[in-house]
Scaffold this motif. Structure first.
Motif, mmCIF file in Angstrom:
data_model
loop_
_atom_site.group_PDB
_atom_site.id
_atom_site.type_symbol
_atom_site.label_atom_id
_atom_site.label_comp_id
_atom_site.label_asym_id
_atom_site.label_seq_id
_atom_site.Cartn_x
_atom_site.Cartn_y
_atom_site.Cartn_z
ATOM 1 N N MET A 134 0.858 -1.193 0.000
ATOM 2 C CA MET A 134 0.000 0.000 0.000
ATOM 3 C C MET A 134 0.890 1.237 0.000
ATOM 4 O O MET A 134 1.843 1.318 0.770
ATOM 5 N N GLU A 135 0.548 2.203 -0.859
ATOM 6 C CA GLU A 135 1.329 3.435 -0.942
ATOM 7 C C GLU A 135 0.530 4.556 -0.271
ATOM 8 O O GLU A 135 -0.249 4.293 0.633
ATOM 9 N N ASP A 136 0.705 5.800 -0.695
ATOM 10 C CA ASP A 136 0.075 6.877 0.078
ATOM 11 C C ASP A 136 -1.451 6.886 -0.088
ATOM 12 O O ASP A 136 -1.992 6.240 -0.985
ATOM 13 N N HIS A 137 -2.134 7.640 0.773
ATOM 14 C CA HIS A 137 -3.600 7.504 0.884
ATOM 15 C C HIS A 137 -4.344 7.882 -0.389
ATOM 16 O O HIS A 137 -5.484 7.474 -0.568
ATOM 17 N N THR A 138 -3.696 8.635 -1.294
ATOM 18 C CA THR A 138 -4.400 9.006 -2.535
ATOM 19 C C THR A 138 -4.620 7.786 -3.426
ATOM 20 O O THR A 138 -5.400 7.837 -4.373
ATOM 21 N N THR A 139 -3.904 6.692 -3.120
ATOM 22 C CA THR A 139 -4.033 5.493 -3.962
ATOM 23 C C THR A 139 -4.788 4.354 -3.263
ATOM 24 O O THR A 139 -4.958 3.291 -3.865
ATOM 25 N N THR A 140 -5.223 4.565 -2.017
ATOM 26 C CA THR A 140 -5.806 3.437 -1.257
ATOM 27 C C THR A 140 -7.021 2.837 -1.972
ATOM 28 O O THR A 140 -7.106 1.610 -2.147
ATOM 29 N N SER A 194 -6.330 15.078 8.163
ATOM 30 C CA SER A 194 -7.715 14.834 7.728
ATOM 31 C C SER A 194 -7.981 13.347 7.486
ATOM 32 O O SER A 194 -9.109 12.873 7.652
ATOM 33 N N VAL A 195 -6.933 12.597 7.118
ATOM 34 C CA VAL A 195 -7.158 11.172 6.820
ATOM 35 C C VAL A 195 -6.385 10.246 7.753
ATOM 36 O O VAL A 195 -6.627 9.036 7.753
ATOM 37 N N ALA A 196 -5.455 10.813 8.544
ATOM 38 C CA ALA A 196 -4.547 9.935 9.298
ATOM 39 C C ALA A 196 -4.377 10.391 10.737
ATOM 40 O O ALA A 196 -4.502 11.575 11.047
ATOM 41 N N TYR A 197 -4.101 9.415 11.612
ATOM 42 C CA TYR A 197 -3.666 9.740 12.974
ATOM 43 C C TYR A 197 -2.231 10.235 12.874
ATOM 44 O O TYR A 197 -1.419 9.655 12.158
ATOM 45 N N ARG A 198 -1.936 11.291 13.599
ATOM 46 C CA ARG A 198 -0.597 11.870 13.485
ATOM 47 C C ARG A 198 0.295 11.535 14.678
ATOM 48 O O ARG A 198 1.511 11.711 14.602
#
Ligand code: FAD
Length: 306
Positions: A134-140, A194-198
């Motif tokens: 899995m790569e970055d969230h734009t590709t999930t 906005s999409v991830a726990y930091r």
């Protein structure tokens, strides 16, 4: 801050070309098995004495079709070698869809699907499996759709989910069905709030929630972490859900906590090592530096003294 800087550099084409053109640094050598398929096979042969392996032919963010096709050809050759050398029962491959052209502006997702399909056919021919990184969230979404399409013909294709993403608990529920191979990792990309726990604590808590779902499910959880607390929790959950040692895997990266890997294997647990090789090592290597900033000063010094 340092993590974000390193991860931004990981995606810089100019920096990557300059660094990859230089000699293979001893620190790179710790995380990457070498640049050739022979080096990867030799390392895999050693590791399979007590563990399992998944091999990654390094490459990502491919911007031209010829490069995507070359990556597919490299995987086919690798898989043929694994079959010929009798390693396919303990060694599978991991692929990145961006190496197969997922980001190409015209038909990228279709090209990546067709490419991954060719790799799955080659894997099936020698009797092994494929896991889609899995790569970055734009590709999930695109990546999970592709995994779903591949599973229609190759139900053993593995998916990867990242506990740092807020959506991942729901994805775990979707993918916890019978036969579903799911690798759970924390996530190696710099993602927005906005999409991830930091915070590390939130990522870890999410990891445990996700692990519970996967362990309670009917698939094969692949617990990809070097974090000793999470490994202990995984083992505890496996017991709670009456999973035998063959009903889940612990996975770690080549060069990271190797003694823990061999200790866990010696205790009869199923341990798989993610083993990368190839000339396009820069992005992978920078993500490893970002995970452990203590490595950065050492690497910077060795670059300056070249
Ligand atoms: P951390 O909290 O980062 O580390 C725990 C401990 O492990 C650290 O204290 C340290 O002792 C050791 N450690 C961890 N990393 C390093 C390092 N680089 N160098 C030295 N010591 C280290 N990420 C994705 O986004 N997509 C993927 O497809 C993906 N596939 C993966 C496959 C496998 C098999 C593994 C093990 C990881 C994968 N990752 C992937 C990376 C993952 O998301 C994490 O970035 C990485 O594993 C570090 O997180 P951790 O769980 O080990 O925990």
């Amino acid at each position: 801050m340092l993590r974000s800087t390193l991860l931004a550099a990981a995606r810089s084409g100019a920096v990557r070309a300059a660094v990859e053109a230089g000699p293979f640094d001893p620190l790179v050598d710790r995380f990457v098995a070498g640049t050739t398929v022979d080096a990867a096979i030799a390392a895999a042969r050693t590791i399979t004495a007590d563990r399992y392996v998944t091999i990654d032919h390094l490459g990502e963010d491919t911007t031209d079709r010829a490069r995507a096709d070359a990556n597919v050809a490299a995987y086919r050759m690798l898989l043929q070698r694994l079959g010929a050398e009798g390693l396919a029962d303990r060694v599978e491959v991991s692929v990145k869809l961006s190496a197969f052209g997922q980001r190409l502006p015209r038909d990228g997702e279709k090209i990546a699907l067709d490419s991954a399909r060719h790799v799955c056919e080659a894997a099936a021919a020698v009797g092994t499996t494929v896991t889609v990184d899995m790569e970055d969230h734009t590709t999930t979404d695109a990546t999970l759709t592709t995994v779903g399409d591949l599973r229609l013909d190759f139900p053993w294709v593995g998916a990867v989910l990242q506990s740092q993403l807020r959506r991942t608990e729901a994805d775990c529920r979707d993918l916890a069905g019978a036969g579903s191979r799911v690798r759970l990792c924390k996530g190696a990309y710099d993602e927005p709030e906005s999409v991830a726990y930091r915070s590390a604590a939130d990522v870890d808590l999410s990891y445990v929630r996700c692990l519970k779902i996967l362990m309670a499910g009917e698939g094969l959880p692949m617990v990809a972490t070097h974090d000793p607390r999470l490994v202990a929790i995984a083992r505890h959950l496996a017991q709670r859900y009456e999973r035998s040692v063959d009903d889940y895997e612990l996975q770690m990266l080549y060069g990271v906590r190797p003694r823990a890997q061999t200790d866990l294997a010696a205790r009869g647990l199923r341990v798989r090592v993610y083993l990368p090789y190839g000339t396009e090592w820069f992005g992978y290597f920078m993500r490893r530096l970002a995970e452990r900033p203590a490595n950065v000063a050492f690497f910077a010094r060795s670059m300056l003294t070249r």
